[in-house]
Design an enzyme around this catalytic site. Structure first.
Site, PDB file in Angstrom:
ATOM      1  CE1 TYR A  30      -2.163  42.163  37.105  1.00  0.00           C
ATOM      2  CE2 TYR A  30      -4.441  41.515  37.910  1.00  0.00           C
ATOM      3  CZ  TYR A  30      -3.252  41.635  37.747  1.00  0.00           C
ATOM      4  OH  TYR A  30      -2.785  40.096  38.197  1.00  0.00           O
TER       5      TYR A  30
ATOM      6  CG  ASP B 232       1.716  36.425  32.294  1.00  0.00           C
ATOM      7  OD1 ASP B 232       1.459  35.229  32.740  1.00  0.00           O
ATOM      8  OD2 ASP B 232       0.745  36.722  31.399  1.00  0.00           O
TER       9      ASP B 232
END
Length: 254
Positions: free
Chosen positions: A110, A52
């Protein structure tokens, strides 16, 4: 026709996300334009993981196809064309011309970074969170996450996914000097999932709810119960793994 993988890293605050969005500056658009300029024909790349707006990547992959031999200084020339906030670390050629950067990935990892004392050098690099945090509670919630496979609660709405099933391979918090990091690795992630996991865990760490309520949030499969509010710039796509023996590194000639 040969297929190539580009291992890239980028500053997410410079882009409106990684995926194409018309003429908005995105990672994929920058790669497509740079490849097309260098190879003198239209080239379309395909990404391994969507990030994003604001989310950084230390390792993401894009594949593209090209039939002619590449310039012996291809990486150097491509990096010279790419914007300064995006670079190619390595390039590979696939053994299988159908090997796909997105669908062939085994896992993705992540990292979310948090700091509690004001630091101008961490602005847009980690989340400033000047509140008392119960680290033991975070470790407990991170362990709880590994017990589940359905993460519909942590998927933002308007997603095109057909399943909310994910296999969590790693989930834990660790201290890094003045920062607190959350590391999570899975076979796949849903839209907004990592930020939802972080934000909701922080609610437990601040005493807004307990671990029993955290379990109820997961099992409720209701995204309105999760907290997606943590900023994108604290999140890093850190690594993507592929089956061994499928990629051969291509280096510039010395």
């Amino acid at each position: 026709m040969a297929r190539y993988f580009l291992e890239v890293k980028y500053d997410g605050t410079a882009f409106h996300g990684s995926q194409l969005q018309g003429d908005l500056p995105t990672v994929q658009l920058a790669i497509n334009k740079s490849l097309s300029t260098l190879l003198r024909k239209e080239v379309i790349s395909f990404g391994a993981s969507r990030t994003d707006e604001g989310v950084h990547a230390l390792c993401n992959y894009y594949h593209f196809d090209f039939e002619a031999p590449l310039h012996p200084a291809f990486l150097y020339k491509l990096n010279a064309i790419l914007p300064p906030t995006l670079s190619v670390s390595r390039m590979f050629q696939t053994h299988d011309p159908e090997f796909n950067a997105r669908f062939a990935a085994i896992s993705r990892r992540y990292r979310y970074r948090i700091y509690s004392k004001k630091d101008p050098f961490l602005v847009n690099r980690a989340l400033y969170f000047p509140y008392t945090i119960n680290v033991a509670a975070l470790q407990e919630t991170a362990a709880i996450i590994k017990e589940y496979t359905d993460f519909e609660t942590f998927s933002k709405r308007n997603t095109q996914t057909r399943t909310f099933k994910c296999t969590i391979l790693q989930s834990y918090w660790e201290q890094h000097e003045t920062e607190l990091h959350y590391i999570v690795e899975a076979n796949r992630f849903l839209r907004g999932m990592v930020r939802g996991l972080v934000g909701t865990q922080l609610q437990v760490a601040r005493g807004r709810c307990d671990t029993a309520a955290f379990r109820q949030i997961i099992e409720g499969r209701d995204c309105t119960k999760a907290d997606f509010s943590v900023a994108g710039h604290g999140l890093y796509l850190e690594d993507i793994t592929y089956p061994k023996g499928q990629l051969t590194e291509v280096k510039d000639a010395k």
